[in-house]
Scaffold this motif. Structure first.
Motif, PDB file in Angstrom:
ATOM      1  N   GLN A   1      30.708  73.793 -11.899  1.00 29.28           N
ATOM      2  CA  GLN A   1      29.390  73.587 -12.495  1.00 29.28           C
ATOM      3  C   GLN A   1      29.051  72.098 -12.533  1.00 29.28           C
ATOM      4  OE1 GLN A   1      29.713  75.457 -16.302  1.00 29.28           O
ATOM      5  NE2 GLN A   1      29.113  77.480 -15.538  1.00 29.28           N
ATOM      6  N   PHE A   2      30.025  71.290 -12.874  1.00 32.62           N
ATOM      7  CA  PHE A   2      29.812  69.845 -12.899  1.00 32.62           C
ATOM      8  C   PHE A   2      29.454  69.336 -11.503  1.00 32.62           C
ATOM      9  CE2 PHE A   2      31.590  65.563 -12.363  1.00 32.62           C
ATOM     10  CZ  PHE A   2      30.767  64.880 -13.235  1.00 32.62           C
TER      11      PHE A   2
ATOM     12  N   ASN B   1      13.966  68.675 -23.032  1.00 29.82           N
ATOM     13  CA  ASN B   1      14.673  69.398 -24.082  1.00 29.82           C
ATOM     14  C   ASN B   1      15.290  70.692 -23.565  1.00 29.82           C
ATOM     15  OD1 ASN B   1      14.100  67.469 -25.967  1.00 29.82           O
ATOM     16  ND2 ASN B   1      12.255  68.477 -26.701  1.00 29.82           N
ATOM     17  N   ASN B   2      14.801  71.212 -22.455  1.00 36.54           N
ATOM     18  CA  ASN B   2      15.294  72.478 -21.934  1.00 36.54           C
ATOM     19  C   ASN B   2      16.371  72.312 -20.870  1.00 36.54           C
ATOM     20  OD1 ASN B   2      13.528  73.890 -23.562  1.00 36.54           O
ATOM     21  ND2 ASN B   2      11.914  73.899 -22.015  1.00 36.54           N
ATOM     22  N   THR B   3      16.756  71.088 -20.552  1.00 38.92           N
ATOM     23  CA  THR B   3      17.743  70.858 -19.503  1.00 38.92           C
ATOM     24  C   THR B   3      18.912  70.052 -20.062  1.00 38.92           C
ATOM     25  OG1 THR B   3      16.664  68.819 -18.811  1.00 38.92           O
ATOM     26  CG2 THR B   3      15.983  70.846 -17.697  1.00 38.92           C
ATOM     27  N   ILE B   4      19.995  70.073 -19.317  1.00 40.87           N
ATOM     28  CA  ILE B   4      21.179  69.286 -19.685  1.00 40.87           C
ATOM     29  C   ILE B   4      21.420  68.299 -18.548  1.00 40.87           C
ATOM     30  CG2 ILE B   4      22.730  71.025 -18.716  1.00 40.87           C
ATOM     31  CD1 ILE B   4      24.769  70.227 -20.871  1.00 40.87           C
TER      32      ILE B   4
ATOM     33  N   PHE C   1      26.663  66.997 -20.108  1.00 34.00           N
ATOM     34  CA  PHE C   1      27.672  67.929 -19.611  1.00 34.00           C
ATOM     35  C   PHE C   1      29.077  67.337 -19.771  1.00 34.00           C
ATOM     36  CE2 PHE C   1      30.407  69.783 -16.407  1.00 34.00           C
ATOM     37  CZ  PHE C   1      30.181  71.136 -16.591  1.00 34.00           C
ATOM     38  N   ILE C   2      29.226  66.061 -19.439  1.00 38.86           N
ATOM     39  CA  ILE C   2      30.546  65.421 -19.549  1.00 38.86           C
ATOM     40  C   ILE C   2      30.988  65.379 -21.007  1.00 38.86           C
ATOM     41  CG2 ILE C   2      31.788  63.231 -19.276  1.00 38.86           C
ATOM     42  CD1 ILE C   2      30.169  62.806 -16.708  1.00 38.86           C
ATOM     43  N   ARG C   3      30.065  65.010 -21.909  1.00 40.78           N
ATOM     44  CA  ARG C   3      30.406  64.978 -23.340  1.00 40.78           C
ATOM     45  C   ARG C   3      30.837  66.363 -23.825  1.00 40.78           C
ATOM     46  NH1 ARG C   3      25.547  62.686 -24.460  1.00 40.78           N
ATOM     47  NH2 ARG C   3      25.676  60.566 -23.786  1.00 40.78           N
ATOM     48  N   LEU C   4      30.102  67.381 -23.450  1.00 41.06           N
ATOM     49  CA  LEU C   4      30.429  68.746 -23.849  1.00 41.06           C
ATOM     50  C   LEU C   4      31.790  69.161 -23.293  1.00 41.06           C
ATOM     51  CD1 LEU C   4      29.407  71.346 -25.240  1.00 41.06           C
ATOM     52  CD2 LEU C   4      28.409  71.986 -23.047  1.00 41.06           C
ATOM     53  N   PHE C   5      32.035  68.857 -22.038  1.00 39.16           N
ATOM     54  CA  PHE C   5      33.284  69.213 -21.382  1.00 39.16           C
ATOM     55  C   PHE C   5      34.474  68.504 -22.043  1.00 39.16           C
ATOM     56  CE2 PHE C   5      36.306  68.779 -17.765  1.00 39.16           C
ATOM     57  CZ  PHE C   5      36.507  70.129 -17.521  1.00 39.16           C
ATOM     58  N   LEU C   6      34.341  67.215 -22.305  1.00 37.81           N
ATOM     59  CA  LEU C   6      35.428  66.461 -22.936  1.00 37.81           C
ATOM     60  C   LEU C   6      35.663  66.907 -24.379  1.00 37.81           C
ATOM     61  CD1 LEU C   6      34.821  62.870 -21.531  1.00 37.81           C
ATOM     62  CD2 LEU C   6      36.601  64.501 -20.880  1.00 37.81           C
ATOM     63  N   THR C   7      34.613  67.231 -25.080  1.00 36.86           N
ATOM     64  CA  THR C   7      34.773  67.738 -26.451  1.00 36.86           C
ATOM     65  C   THR C   7      35.516  69.066 -26.446  1.00 36.86           C
ATOM     66  OG1 THR C   7      32.747  66.639 -27.119  1.00 36.86           O
ATOM     67  CG2 THR C   7      33.530  68.391 -28.550  1.00 36.86           C
ATOM     68  N   GLN C   8      35.178  69.905 -25.485  1.00 35.17           N
ATOM     69  CA  GLN C   8      35.871  71.193 -25.372  1.00 35.17           C
ATOM     70  C   GLN C   8      37.357  70.980 -25.105  1.00 35.17           C
ATOM     71  OE1 GLN C   8      34.462  73.659 -22.200  1.00 35.17           O
ATOM     72  NE2 GLN C   8      35.916  75.287 -22.621  1.00 35.17           N
TER      73      GLN C   8
END
Length: 137
Positions: A56-57, A20-23, A28-35
């Motif tokens: 970072q990726f 739960n404390n890590t990504i 990361f890819i989902r977050l990046f593409l959503t952004q």
């Protein structure tokens, strides 16, 4: 896959808390593409920010590969230890009573190496490397 070592102490850390404390890479890819999908077309992401996120990726992927390589190395080390115990006398703890016998077989499962230890007609199976406390020649 948990990796044992001779006389090792199993890690009792709760994996749910750690996860739960890590990504991970997919998050990361989902977050990046959503952004990228929801950015303001009149004010797109600055090139420096974009390159920083790509760096970072890349760092995340290298970290994942390093972690996988370390796990593979530990697994190979445990395999080597288990095979090296064949035909050796060992003392085993963690059973109802302490047991001494000769390693007659090694079985490899998803949980790691499991030894078969025999002492005359008494045969114990599914012994983990972490249960071995003493090895005699």
């Amino acid at each position: 896959m948990p990796v044992d070592a001779i006389g090792g102490v199993l890690n009792a850390q709760d994996t749910n808390t750690t996860q739960n404390n890590t990504i991970n890479q997919d998050d990361f890819i989902r977050l990046f593409l959503t952004q990228l999908q929801f950015q303001d077309p009149l004010e797109p992401v600055d090139n420096r920010e974009f390159l920083a996120q790509l760096a970072q990726f890349t760092s995340l992927e290298q970290s994942r590969q390093t972690s996988q390589n370390t796990t593979d190395l530990l697994s190979m080390n445990a395999t080597t230890q288990a095979v090296g115990l064949l035909n050796r006398q060992v003392e085993v703890s963690g059973l109802a009573t302490a047991f001494t016998g000769t390693v007659t077989a090694v079985r490899f499962t998803a949980d790691g190496a499991q030894l078969t230890v025999a002492n005359g007609t008494d045969v114990r199976t599914s012994i983990r490397l972490s249960q071995v406390t003493l090895v005699r020649p």
